[in-house]
Write a protein that holds these residues in place. Sequence first.
Motif, PDB file in Angstrom:
ATOM      1  N   LEU A 263     -20.992 -12.007  -7.196  1.00 13.71           N
ATOM      2  CA  LEU A 263     -22.143 -12.699  -7.764  1.00 13.71           C
ATOM      3  C   LEU A 263     -23.411 -12.010  -7.277  1.00 13.71           C
ATOM      4  O   LEU A 263     -23.470 -11.529  -6.140  1.00 13.71           O
ATOM      5  CB  LEU A 263     -22.173 -14.171  -7.336  1.00 13.71           C
ATOM      6  N   GLY A 264     -24.424 -11.980  -8.136  1.00 17.81           N
ATOM      7  CA  GLY A 264     -25.728 -11.495  -7.719  1.00 17.81           C
ATOM      8  C   GLY A 264     -26.511 -12.604  -7.043  1.00 17.81           C
ATOM      9  O   GLY A 264     -26.352 -13.785  -7.368  1.00 17.81           O
ATOM     10  N   ASP A 265     -27.363 -12.245  -6.090  1.00 10.63           N
ATOM     11  CA  ASP A 265     -28.157 -13.265  -5.395  1.00 10.63           C
ATOM     12  C   ASP A 265     -29.145 -13.942  -6.339  1.00 10.63           C
ATOM     13  O   ASP A 265     -29.417 -15.138  -6.205  1.00 10.63           O
ATOM     14  CB  ASP A 265     -28.910 -12.628  -4.223  1.00 10.63           C
ATOM     15  N   ASN A 266     -29.699 -13.189  -7.270  1.00  9.33           N
ATOM     16  CA  ASN A 266     -30.631 -13.740  -8.254  1.00  9.33           C
ATOM     17  C   ASN A 266     -29.805 -14.251  -9.435  1.00  9.33           C
ATOM     18  O   ASN A 266     -29.640 -13.579 -10.449  1.00  9.33           O
ATOM     19  CB  ASN A 266     -31.626 -12.668  -8.694  1.00  9.33           C
ATOM     20  N   ARG A 267     -29.272 -15.454  -9.297  1.00 12.93           N
ATOM     21  CA  ARG A 267     -28.173 -15.924 -10.136  1.00 12.93           C
ATOM     22  C   ARG A 267     -28.510 -15.990 -11.626  1.00 12.93           C
ATOM     23  O   ARG A 267     -27.642 -15.756 -12.465  1.00 12.93           O
ATOM     24  CB  ARG A 267     -27.724 -17.316  -9.657  1.00 12.93           C
ATOM     25  N   ARG A 268     -29.733 -16.287 -11.982  1.00 13.40           N
ATOM     26  CA  ARG A 268     -30.042 -16.519 -13.394  1.00 13.40           C
ATOM     27  C   ARG A 268     -30.329 -15.242 -14.177  1.00 13.40           C
ATOM     28  O   ARG A 268     -30.495 -15.310 -15.400  1.00 13.40           O
ATOM     29  CB  ARG A 268     -31.217 -17.495 -13.504  1.00 13.40           C
ATOM     30  N   VAL A 269     -30.401 -14.104 -13.502  1.00 10.39           N
ATOM     31  CA  VAL A 269     -30.623 -12.837 -14.213  1.00 10.39           C
ATOM     32  C   VAL A 269     -29.523 -11.824 -13.903  1.00 10.39           C
ATOM     33  O   VAL A 269     -29.584 -10.694 -14.374  1.00 10.39           O
ATOM     34  CB  VAL A 269     -31.999 -12.230 -13.848  1.00 10.39           C
ATOM     35  N   SER A 270     -28.534 -12.211 -13.128  1.00  8.50           N
ATOM     36  CA  SER A 270     -27.517 -11.270 -12.659  1.00  8.50           C
ATOM     37  C   SER A 270     -26.366 -11.154 -13.652  1.00  8.50           C
ATOM     38  O   SER A 270     -25.830 -12.153 -14.135  1.00  8.50           O
ATOM     39  CB  SER A 270     -26.983 -11.717 -11.295  1.00  8.50           C
ATOM     40  N   LYS A 271     -25.985  -9.913 -13.915  1.00  8.93           N
ATOM     41  CA  LYS A 271     -24.798  -9.629 -14.722  1.00  8.93           C
ATOM     42  C   LYS A 271     -23.656  -9.331 -13.757  1.00  8.93           C
ATOM     43  O   LYS A 271     -23.461  -8.205 -13.315  1.00  8.93           O
ATOM     44  CB  LYS A 271     -25.052  -8.441 -15.651  1.00  8.93           C
ATOM     45  N   ASP A 272     -22.886 -10.358 -13.426  1.00  8.80           N
ATOM     46  CA  ASP A 272     -21.863 -10.238 -12.394  1.00  8.80           C
ATOM     47  C   ASP A 272     -20.511 -10.663 -12.945  1.00  8.80           C
ATOM     48  O   ASP A 272     -20.269 -10.569 -14.154  1.00  8.80           O
ATOM     49  CB  ASP A 272     -22.264 -11.045 -11.156  1.00  8.80           C
ATOM     50  N   SER A 273     -19.628 -11.156 -12.072  1.00 12.96           N
ATOM     51  CA  SER A 273     -18.268 -11.491 -12.509  1.00 12.96           C
ATOM     52  C   SER A 273     -18.224 -12.665 -13.475  1.00 12.96           C
ATOM     53  O   SER A 273     -17.200 -12.876 -14.129  1.00 12.96           O
ATOM     54  CB  SER A 273     -17.390 -11.804 -11.286  1.00 12.96           C
ATOM     55  N   ARG A 274     -19.301 -13.415 -13.593  1.00 12.99           N
ATOM     56  CA  ARG A 274     -19.334 -14.474 -14.603  1.00 12.99           C
ATOM     57  C   ARG A 274     -19.278 -13.886 -16.008  1.00 12.99           C
ATOM     58  O   ARG A 274     -18.808 -14.538 -16.946  1.00 12.99           O
ATOM     59  CB  ARG A 274     -20.598 -15.316 -14.428  1.00 12.99           C
ATOM     60  N   LEU A 275     -19.755 -12.633 -16.148  1.00 12.71           N
ATOM     61  CA  LEU A 275     -19.700 -11.932 -17.428  1.00 12.71           C
ATOM     62  C   LEU A 275     -18.679 -10.799 -17.417  1.00 12.71           C
ATOM     63  O   LEU A 275     -18.032 -10.539 -18.431  1.00 12.71           O
ATOM     64  CB  LEU A 275     -21.085 -11.362 -17.768  1.00 12.71           C
ATOM     65  N   LEU A 276     -18.534 -10.130 -16.274  1.00 14.84           N
ATOM     66  CA  LEU A 276     -17.629  -8.982 -16.185  1.00 14.84           C
ATOM     67  C   LEU A 276     -16.203  -9.375 -15.849  1.00 14.84           C
ATOM     68  O   LEU A 276     -15.276  -8.596 -16.077  1.00 14.84           O
ATOM     69  CB  LEU A 276     -18.138  -7.999 -15.119  1.00 14.84           C
ATOM     70  N   GLY A 277     -16.022 -10.577 -15.291  1.00 18.95           N
ATOM     71  CA  GLY A 277     -14.704 -10.979 -14.827  1.00 18.95           C
ATOM     72  C   GLY A 277     -14.431 -10.445 -13.430  1.00 18.95           C
ATOM     73  O   GLY A 277     -15.259  -9.740 -12.833  1.00 18.95           O
ATOM     74  N   PRO A 278     -13.278 -10.757 -12.849  1.00 15.06           N
ATOM     75  CA  PRO A 278     -12.922 -10.213 -11.530  1.00 15.06           C
ATOM     76  C   PRO A 278     -12.912  -8.685 -11.550  1.00 15.06           C
ATOM     77  O   PRO A 278     -12.532  -8.065 -12.544  1.00 15.06           O
ATOM     78  CB  PRO A 278     -11.524 -10.788 -11.276  1.00 15.06           C
ATOM     79  N   ILE A 279     -13.321  -8.080 -10.442  1.00 17.26           N
ATOM     80  CA  ILE A 279     -13.443  -6.624 -10.353  1.00 17.26           C
ATOM     81  C   ILE A 279     -12.166  -6.046  -9.745  1.00 17.26           C
ATOM     82  O   ILE A 279     -11.789  -6.410  -8.624  1.00 17.26           O
ATOM     83  CB  ILE A 279     -14.653  -6.230  -9.491  1.00 17.26           C
ATOM     84  N   PRO A 280     -11.471  -5.159 -10.437  1.00 16.18           N
ATOM     85  CA  PRO A 280     -10.260  -4.546  -9.861  1.00 16.18           C
ATOM     86  C   PRO A 280     -10.594  -3.687  -8.640  1.00 16.18           C
ATOM     87  O   PRO A 280     -11.674  -3.107  -8.544  1.00 16.18           O
ATOM     88  CB  PRO A 280      -9.718  -3.685 -11.015  1.00 16.18           C
ATOM     89  N   PHE A 281      -9.643  -3.603  -7.727  1.00 14.15           N
ATOM     90  CA  PHE A 281      -9.828  -2.781  -6.536  1.00 14.15           C
ATOM     91  C   PHE A 281     -10.136  -1.325  -6.888  1.00 14.15           C
ATOM     92  O   PHE A 281     -10.876  -0.653  -6.170  1.00 14.15           O
ATOM     93  CB  PHE A 281      -8.573  -2.838  -5.659  1.00 14.15           C
TER      94      PHE A 281
END
Length: 323
Positions: A263-281
């Motif tokens: 997750l990005g710290d700036n939650r309302r503008v971050s493109k993180d696992s909420r959009l990308l899904g879990p990140i593979p190793f």
Amino acid sequence: MPGVGIGGRIVAESRFQSLNSEYFGSVPDVEMTSTKPRRAWLAALLSLLGGPLGQVYTGHFGRGVLLWLIGTFLLPILWFLTVFLPLGRVGLMLLLLCALAFPIYLAVDAFLLARRNSGGPLKRYQRWWVYVLLFLVCVVANRAVTYAVRSFVAEPVVQPVRAMSPAIQAGDCVLIEKCYSSAERLRHHDIVAFRSDGLDSPLYVMRVAGLPGETIEIRNERVLINGVQWHDKCAVFEGPLSPHVDLANYGPLKIPSDCFFVLGDNRRVSKDSRLLGPIPFVDFYGKVRMIYWSQARVFPDPGDTSHYLPGPIRWDRMGTRLD
């Protein structure tokens, strides 16, 4: 007697060669027909351009190569210590001072050597083609060392967006550790770099929120890990929520055994696992350790982060540890 004459001639030639070596040096290293004086300013300039060139120009080949080797391997060692030891601004300033001081020392050393030895016979390696060859060797060696440091120790990366603000702000240049970092050793709150679509995709910098096997859920912007609220003191909720995608709610989702959730710290503008899904190793790139440079970015259009104006240098952020 014939034998005595031959022996006498051999002894005479031997004594002549001995005297020749005593007064002029050994034959392979000296060419007695050249007596050009060494220019001190040129010796200093050659050292600034190509490591040992100034010392070689003044006739000190071994000294120049030794000093160049020390400088070539000293900086990676200091870089390693700066990344892995909690030195902060002190370590960063030490690295910068060494990076600036060592070439200056080489130039001053070559200048003084030329002043003390302004004339005399030239050695066979004091030729223009030797200088060119040494310069090319130095360039290749320095590039090889730089590549090795960036590949196996640490790599500098610029954070272009505000997804990790305020911990990492747009325009911060961070160091990504690549020596001991591995996805299997990640912990909550670690700041990591990863790619989302293979080697050609850009690098993302986010904070680890979920580990393999955990169940993560987001309800009204509150993060739950295995049903327990995760208290992330670095998270901020500035600006309106996106009307196109629901970032305030997610899951529940059990993270696969070979993935992690960010997750990005700036939650309302971050493109993180909420959009990308879990990140593979396999997409893990490294762990972010510190900020080594920071220059603000001014976005005329807050919705367009690809166009910005350079802002002031943020000296107070340099050397900030992120681990």
